[in-house]
Design an enzyme around this catalytic site. Structure first.
Site, short mmCIF file in Angstrom:
data_model
loop_
_atom_site.label_atom_id
_atom_site.label_comp_id
_atom_site.label_asym_id
_atom_site.label_seq_id
_atom_site.Cartn_x
_atom_site.Cartn_y
_atom_site.Cartn_z
N PHE A 1 -9.34 -5.64 2.17
CA PHE A 1 -9.68 -5.36 1.29
C PHE A 1 -8.35 -5.10 0.66
O PHE A 1 -7.33 -4.52 1.86
CB PHE A 1 -10.21 -3.96 0.11
CG PHE A 1 -10.88 -5.11 -0.76
CD1 PHE A 1 -12.73 -5.25 0.16
CD2 PHE A 1 -11.31 -5.01 -1.92
CE1 PHE A 1 -13.33 -6.07 -0.15
CE2 PHE A 1 -12.48 -4.91 -2.71
CZ PHE A 1 -13.64 -5.51 -2.17
N ASN B 1 -5.78 9.97 -2.29
CA ASN B 1 -5.32 9.02 -3.18
C ASN B 1 -6.24 8.90 -4.25
O ASN B 1 -7.46 9.31 -4.39
CB ASN B 1 -4.71 7.25 -2.44
CG ASN B 1 -6.46 6.91 -1.56
OD1 ASN B 1 -7.30 6.60 -2.17
ND2 ASN B 1 -6.64 6.98 -0.17
N LYS C 1 -3.35 28.76 4.97
CA LYS C 1 -2.72 28.61 3.48
C LYS C 1 -1.40 28.60 3.82
O LYS C 1 -1.37 29.54 4.33
CB LYS C 1 -3.41 29.19 3.01
CG LYS C 1 -2.90 28.66 1.18
CD LYS C 1 -4.05 29.52 0.11
CE LYS C 1 -3.46 29.07 -0.67
NZ LYS C 1 -3.59 30.25 -2.24
N LYS D 1 -0.77 -10.47 4.99
CA LYS D 1 -1.64 -8.95 5.42
C LYS D 1 -2.49 -9.36 6.14
O LYS D 1 -2.97 -8.49 7.79
CB LYS D 1 -2.30 -7.95 4.14
CG LYS D 1 -2.62 -6.67 4.90
CD LYS D 1 -3.28 -5.52 3.46
CE LYS D 1 -1.90 -5.24 3.00
NZ LYS D 1 -1.47 -3.98 2.02
N PRO E 1 -4.61 6.05 12.70
CA PRO E 1 -5.01 4.07 12.56
C PRO E 1 -4.92 3.43 12.38
O PRO E 1 -5.88 3.84 11.04
CB PRO E 1 -6.03 4.47 14.12
CG PRO E 1 -6.66 6.45 13.89
CD PRO E 1 -5.26 6.60 13.42
N ASP E 2 -5.05 2.25 13.05
CA ASP E 2 -5.61 0.67 11.46
C ASP E 2 -6.91 0.89 12.06
O ASP E 2 -6.74 -0.09 13.16
CB ASP E 2 -4.33 -0.07 11.21
CG ASP E 2 -4.75 -1.27 10.40
OD1 ASP E 2 -6.00 -1.44 10.57
OD2 ASP E 2 -3.78 -1.38 9.71
N ILE E 3 -7.63 0.85 10.99
CA ILE E 3 -9.39 1.25 11.34
C ILE E 3 -9.98 -0.55 11.55
O ILE E 3 -10.62 -1.20 12.54
CB ILE E 3 -10.18 1.48 10.74
CG1 ILE E 3 -9.71 3.29 10.36
CG2 ILE E 3 -11.82 1.23 11.28
CD1 ILE E 3 -10.65 3.62 9.42
N LYS F 1 -3.06 -8.57 10.62
CA LYS F 1 -4.96 -7.94 10.79
C LYS F 1 -5.48 -9.02 11.49
O LYS F 1 -6.50 -8.57 12.16
CB LYS F 1 -5.17 -7.48 9.58
CG LYS F 1 -4.59 -6.07 9.09
CD LYS F 1 -5.48 -5.43 7.92
CE LYS F 1 -4.08 -4.47 7.39
NZ LYS F 1 -4.85 -3.03 7.65
O1 C5P Z 1 -2.48 -1.95 5.08
P1 C5P Z 1 -3.40 -1.69 4.45
O2 C5P Z 1 -3.81 -0.34 3.65
O3 C5P Z 1 -2.51 -2.34 2.97
O4 C5P Z 1 -4.67 -2.43 4.83
C1 C5P Z 1 -5.60 -2.94 3.26
C2 C5P Z 1 -6.44 -2.84 4.59
O5 C5P Z 1 -6.63 -2.56 5.97
C3 C5P Z 1 -8.05 -2.35 3.80
O6 C5P Z 1 -10.00 -3.11 4.22
C4 C5P Z 1 -8.22 -1.29 4.10
O7 C5P Z 1 -10.16 -0.42 4.28
C5 C5P Z 1 -8.00 -1.04 5.98
N1 C5P Z 1 -6.68 -0.09 6.81
C6 C5P Z 1 -7.62 0.34 7.51
N2 C5P Z 1 -7.34 1.55 8.60
C7 C5P Z 1 -5.69 1.54 8.08
C8 C5P Z 1 -5.34 1.09 6.54
C9 C5P Z 1 -6.06 -0.12 5.95
O8 C5P Z 1 -9.25 0.01 7.74
N3 C5P Z 1 -5.05 2.51 8.75
#
Ligand code: C5P
Length: 397
Positions: free
Chosen positions: A326, A211, A290, A340, A308-310, A344
């Site tokens: 963020f 991105n 490739k 959000k 995974p959502d960190i 979270k």
């Molecule tokens: O869900 P979204 O991507 O919009 O949320 C953004 C926030 O969540 C940011 O702080 C980003 O660093 C964190 N994030 C994360 N792991 C992910 C997706 C987003 O830690 N897989």
């Protein structure tokens, strides 16, 4: 203009690294500072007072008995109104004099007579053997114990041809250190973990999905946290940025790697700030080789699975650090931002006003917490990062 209105006294002692002091002086001026240069007679063997006068735009002091200063007390007058005092370079000999309170020329007298409240830093620069001698190490340890900021030195190639510790920091690193010395130490003793940059999700060995995040905001937050006195660990996706001075950095590529690195490091952290633009999905059927055009005209079919959502994983830990997220949205930021934050389960979420912030130096932020939201008006990312860190520090007390 990070040093706008600040008065810096710049001391030079006699080492070959004096050539970098000229550039450092320029960097201070460009950052908005006014600079008064003081040189030891030995320093004038390496660079002339005329050069330093031309660069600083101010008269240069060398002699103890300089009649230009009112009442002839240059050793007291020059640092009295200073915001910071920095000796660049500081030779082994000068460090030895400082450690013992010797004041036998104008610069060493100024060092001894400096007001206690003025931040005082030295940038050692010397041959690796001189640096490693027990006498030098004792002197540096003594200066540290006396509250003197020791800037570097770094390891690397030296002017004499040797390689090792003793190389002076680069002008840009020295500038970061002077700016840092002037920031309030609101995070002293705290440990801060930050993610920054984009992630890169491979499609095959040479292609991938990423991105537009440049990492600038995350790096600015890391720098601001370190300036505020924190021990900072930055876990970064691929960026072209230099690591802020004094910040530790672990490089990763994919969201899964970032997740693993964060979970391995989160224990004992006081604050976690997720600034990274983490890919929500990775390619489930990434190819080991490739992908080739097979002549049929058919495009490859990519399948995705969720990463995974960190941030949410960190926020779910029983002993969780103070978590900050963020958000960059292309619409309805106020609505989505607060949603959000709640989803979270984090106390503070920072919204980028306008997703076109990617790659730019300026930004506008809005902070969401239990009480609602407040806006931080447009400014450069470093200034906003400092405001954010000040805001987070208030929440920790
Ligand atoms: O869900 P979204 O991507 O919009 O949320 C953004 C926030 O969540 C940011 O702080 C980003 O660093 C964190 N994030 C994360 N792991 C992910 C997706 C987003 O830690 N897989």
């Amino acid at each position: 203009m990070e040093l706008a209105g600040k008065k810096i006294v710049l001391g030079l002692t006699g080492g070959i690294a004096c050539y970098k002091s000229a550039e450092f002086c320029r960097a201070l001026i460009k950052a908005g500072a006014s600079v008064n240069v003081v040189m030891t007679p030995n320093a004038t063997q390496f660079i002339t007072p005329v050069t330093m006068q031309a660069l600083s735009g101010n008269p240069v002091y060398v002699e103890q008995w300089d009649g230009r200063v009112t009442n002839n007390m240059a050793h007291i007058a020059v640092t009295r109104s200073a915001d910071a005092f920095v000796v660049v370079p500081c030779t082994a000999n000068f460090a030895a004099k400082l450690a013992h309170g010797i004041a036998d020329d104008l610069l060493s007298s100024l060092c001894l007579a400096r007001p206690a409240h003025v931040p005082f830093m030295v940038a050692p620069a010397m041959n690796v053997e001189m640096w490693q001698k027990p006498a030098t190490q004792r002197n540096i340890a003594q200066l540290r114990a006396d509250g003197v900021g020791i800037l570097g030195p770094a390891a690397g190639e030296q002017a004499c041809g040797d390689v090792g510790m003793g190389r002076m920091l680069e002008p840009d690193e020295l500038l970061q250190e002077v700016v840092a010395a002037l920031q309030p130490k609101v995070l002293a003793g705290k440990r801060v973990l930050i993610t920054a940059g984009p992630t890169f999700e491979p499609i095959d060995p040479v292609r991938g999905i990423t991105n537009l995040s440049s990492g600038k905001m995350g790096y600015a937050v890391a720098r601001a946290a370190r300036e505020a006195g924190a021990e900072v660990l930055l876990i970064s996706g691929p960026t072209a940025l230099a690591t802020p001075y004094g910040v530790k950095r672990i490089d990763v590529q994919t969201a899964q790697q970032m997740h693993e690195a964060v979970m391995a490091q989160v224990n004992g952290q006081d604050v976690f700030i997720g600034v990274a633009a983490v890919a929500d999905w990775r390619v489930a059927n990434a190819s080991g080789q490739k992908l080739k055009k097979d002549g049929s005209g058919d495009a490859p079919q990519l399948a995705f699975e969720q990463n995974p959502d960190i941030l949410a994983s960190v926020a779910a830990l029983p002993q969780r650090p103070y978590c900050v997220g963020f958000a960059a949205e292309s619409e309805k930021l106020l609505e989505y931002g607060e949603q959000k934050r709640q989803k979270k389960r984090i106390p503070l979420l920072v919204g980028n006003i306008g997703h076109e912030t990617f790659g730019l130096d300026q930004n506008r932020l809005v902070l969401f917490d239990d009480d609602g939201h407040v806006e931080l008006p447009q400014a450069d990312k470093q200034a906003l990062a400092r405001q954010l860190i000040a805001n987070i520090a208030q929440r920790l007390v």
